[in-house]
Design a protein around this motif. Structure first.
Motif, PDB file in Angstrom:
ATOM      1  N   GLU A 128     -10.556  11.671   3.784  1.00 39.37           N
ATOM      2  CA  GLU A 128     -11.777  11.756   2.974  1.00 39.37           C
ATOM      3  C   GLU A 128     -12.948  11.076   3.693  1.00 39.37           C
ATOM      4  OE1 GLU A 128     -14.122  13.016   0.027  1.00 39.37           O
ATOM      5  OE2 GLU A 128     -11.991  13.494   0.174  1.00 39.37           O
ATOM      6  N   LEU A 129     -12.693   9.924   4.278  1.00 42.25           N
ATOM      7  CA  LEU A 129     -13.733   9.197   5.005  1.00 42.25           C
ATOM      8  C   LEU A 129     -14.218  10.016   6.201  1.00 42.25           C
ATOM      9  CD1 LEU A 129     -15.329   6.565   5.255  1.00 42.25           C
ATOM     10  CD2 LEU A 129     -13.460   5.683   6.647  1.00 42.25           C
ATOM     11  N   GLU A 130     -13.287  10.658   6.884  1.00 43.98           N
ATOM     12  CA  GLU A 130     -13.642  11.497   8.021  1.00 43.98           C
ATOM     13  C   GLU A 130     -14.532  12.664   7.578  1.00 43.98           C
ATOM     14  OE1 GLU A 130     -10.998  13.759  11.202  1.00 43.98           O
ATOM     15  OE2 GLU A 130     -10.197  11.768  10.691  1.00 43.98           O
ATOM     16  N   LYS A 131     -14.195  13.280   6.452  1.00 41.63           N
ATOM     17  CA  LYS A 131     -14.997  14.388   5.924  1.00 41.63           C
ATOM     18  C   LYS A 131     -16.418  13.919   5.610  1.00 41.63           C
ATOM     19  CE  LYS A 131     -11.383  17.151   3.737  1.00 41.63           C
ATOM     20  NZ  LYS A 131     -10.821  17.593   2.447  1.00 41.63           N
ATOM     21  N   ARG A 132     -16.536  12.763   4.962  1.00 38.57           N
ATOM     22  CA  ARG A 132     -17.859  12.226   4.627  1.00 38.57           C
ATOM     23  C   ARG A 132     -18.676  11.951   5.883  1.00 38.57           C
ATOM     24  NH1 ARG A 132     -16.088   7.686   0.447  1.00 38.57           N
ATOM     25  NH2 ARG A 132     -15.050   9.040  -1.019  1.00 38.57           N
ATOM     26  N   ASN A 133     -18.029  11.379   6.891  1.00 37.85           N
ATOM     27  CA  ASN A 133     -18.736  11.099   8.144  1.00 37.85           C
ATOM     28  C   ASN A 133     -19.222  12.386   8.796  1.00 37.85           C
ATOM     29  OD1 ASN A 133     -18.433   8.348   7.934  1.00 37.85           O
ATOM     30  ND2 ASN A 133     -16.600   8.264   9.211  1.00 37.85           N
ATOM     31  N   ASP A 134     -18.399  13.434   8.763  1.00 34.56           N
ATOM     32  CA  ASP A 134     -18.796  14.726   9.322  1.00 34.56           C
ATOM     33  C   ASP A 134     -19.979  15.308   8.551  1.00 34.56           C
ATOM     34  OD1 ASP A 134     -16.832  14.603  11.245  1.00 34.56           O
ATOM     35  OD2 ASP A 134     -15.434  15.939  10.190  1.00 34.56           O
ATOM     36  N   GLU A 135     -19.921  15.196   7.199  1.00 33.99           N
ATOM     37  CA  GLU A 135     -21.020  15.716   6.380  1.00 33.99           C
ATOM     38  C   GLU A 135     -22.305  14.939   6.650  1.00 33.99           C
ATOM     39  OE1 GLU A 135     -19.602  15.405   2.361  1.00 33.99           O
ATOM     40  OE2 GLU A 135     -18.227  17.103   2.591  1.00 33.99           O
ATOM     41  N   ASN A 136     -22.203  13.644   6.796  1.00 34.97           N
ATOM     42  CA  ASN A 136     -23.376  12.818   7.079  1.00 34.97           C
ATOM     43  C   ASN A 136     -23.984  13.175   8.420  1.00 34.97           C
ATOM     44  OD1 ASN A 136     -23.227  11.454   4.665  1.00 34.97           O
ATOM     45  ND2 ASN A 136     -22.134   9.698   5.512  1.00 34.97           N
ATOM     46  N   GLY A 178       0.802  -1.214   0.000  1.00 34.75           N
ATOM     47  CA  GLY A 178       0.000   0.000   0.000  1.00 34.75           C
ATOM     48  C   GLY A 178       0.837   1.266   0.000  1.00 34.75           C
ATOM     49  N   ASN A 179       0.161   2.315  -0.283  1.00 37.91           N
ATOM     50  CA  ASN A 179       0.772   3.629  -0.281  1.00 37.91           C
ATOM     51  C   ASN A 179       0.279   4.334   0.973  1.00 37.91           C
ATOM     52  OD1 ASN A 179       1.282   6.347  -0.620  1.00 37.91           O
ATOM     53  ND2 ASN A 179       1.045   6.260  -2.837  1.00 37.91           N
ATOM     54  N   ILE A 180       1.155   4.539   1.916  1.00 41.40           N
ATOM     55  CA  ILE A 180       0.757   5.114   3.196  1.00 41.40           C
ATOM     56  C   ILE A 180       0.134   6.486   2.999  1.00 41.40           C
ATOM     57  CG2 ILE A 180       1.636   5.988   5.394  1.00 41.40           C
ATOM     58  CD1 ILE A 180       3.579   3.638   5.380  1.00 41.40           C
ATOM     59  N   LEU A 181       0.698   7.264   2.106  1.00 45.27           N
ATOM     60  CA  LEU A 181       0.143   8.578   1.852  1.00 45.27           C
ATOM     61  C   LEU A 181      -1.287   8.455   1.322  1.00 45.27           C
ATOM     62  CD1 LEU A 181       0.610  11.595   1.870  1.00 45.27           C
ATOM     63  CD2 LEU A 181       1.569  11.413  -0.412  1.00 45.27           C
ATOM     64  N   GLN A 182      -1.529   7.502   0.432  1.00 47.02           N
ATOM     65  CA  GLN A 182      -2.874   7.296  -0.095  1.00 47.02           C
ATOM     66  C   GLN A 182      -3.818   6.856   1.024  1.00 47.02           C
ATOM     67  OE1 GLN A 182      -4.017   8.015  -3.227  1.00 47.02           O
ATOM     68  NE2 GLN A 182      -5.985   7.692  -2.256  1.00 47.02           N
ATOM     69  N   GLN A 183      -3.347   6.005   1.908  1.00 47.44           N
ATOM     70  CA  GLN A 183      -4.172   5.558   3.035  1.00 47.44           C
ATOM     71  C   GLN A 183      -4.557   6.743   3.913  1.00 47.44           C
ATOM     72  OE1 GLN A 183      -1.798   2.575   4.943  1.00 47.44           O
ATOM     73  NE2 GLN A 183      -2.150   1.069   3.347  1.00 47.44           N
ATOM     74  N   GLU A 184      -3.604   7.649   4.103  1.00 51.63           N
ATOM     75  CA  GLU A 184      -3.884   8.830   4.906  1.00 51.63           C
ATOM     76  C   GLU A 184      -4.933   9.701   4.219  1.00 51.63           C
ATOM     77  OE1 GLU A 184      -1.419  12.615   6.586  1.00 51.63           O
ATOM     78  OE2 GLU A 184      -0.391  10.682   6.506  1.00 51.63           O
ATOM     79  N   ARG A 185      -4.796   9.886   2.912  1.00 49.16           N
ATOM     80  CA  ARG A 185      -5.788  10.668   2.156  1.00 49.16           C
ATOM     81  C   ARG A 185      -7.172  10.034   2.250  1.00 49.16           C
ATOM     82  NH1 ARG A 185      -2.044  11.064  -3.018  1.00 49.16           N
ATOM     83  NH2 ARG A 185      -0.687  12.737  -2.368  1.00 49.16           N
ATOM     84  N   ASP A 186      -7.214   8.702   2.113  1.00 47.10           N
ATOM     85  CA  ASP A 186      -8.492   7.995   2.188  1.00 47.10           C
ATOM     86  C   ASP A 186      -9.151   8.172   3.548  1.00 47.10           C
ATOM     87  OD1 ASP A 186      -8.099   7.164  -0.404  1.00 47.10           O
ATOM     88  OD2 ASP A 186      -7.500   5.116   0.133  1.00 47.10           O
ATOM     89  N   SER A 187      -8.356   8.100   4.615  1.00 48.51           N
ATOM     90  CA  SER A 187      -8.957   8.241   5.938  1.00 48.51           C
ATOM     91  C   SER A 187      -9.423   9.673   6.183  1.00 48.51           C
ATOM     92  CB  SER A 187      -8.017   7.772   7.051  1.00 48.51           C
ATOM     93  OG  SER A 187      -6.790   8.391   6.984  1.00 48.51           O
TER      94      SER A 187
END
Length: 116
Positions: free
Chosen positions: A104-112, A93-102
């Motif tokens: 993004e997921l946090e932003k979606r959870n906040d919006e929800n 995996g790409n650690i930087l990509q994993q960080e970006r994904d998490s």
């Protein structure tokens, strides 16, 4: 093992001096002399020494390889192939990509949460 002292600098980079410095560089625990010397030598000089280290290591590996029986050489080849094969199948995996994904997921959870 021969050594060159920090106080001896500047020195000319003869093949003998490069050999001595390469041996000093390859020592299991580099001496304080090598640490001082490595701070004052030029980039070009350091490259000359590294090239010699590489040559020494390749010669040692060639000698080791030639000392193996054909069966041992085949086993070594198989181990290398297996290691390479496993590395290509295992995605770390790409650690930087994993960080970006998490993020993004946090932003979606906040919006929800805000939409509810």
């Amino acid at each position: 093992m021969k050594m060159i002292k920090f106080e001896d600098f500047p020195i000319s980079m003869t093949s003998e001096n490069i050999e001595i410095l390469a041996e000093m560089m390859m020592a299991m625990s580099p001496s304080e002399e090598w640490r001082k010397i490595s701070d004052i030598i030029s980039y070009e000089e350091r490259n000359l020494i590294r090239e010699r280290v590489k040559e020494i290591q390749m010669a040692k590996e060639k000698k080791r390889w030639e000392s193996l029986t054909l069966e041992e050489q085949e086993n070594e080849k198989r181990k290398m192939e297996t290691s390479i094969d496993e590395d290509t199948k295992t995605f770390r995996g790409n650690i930087l990509q994993q960080e970006r994904d998490s993020i993004e997921l946090e932003k979606r959870n906040d919006e929800n949460k805000q939409n509810i």
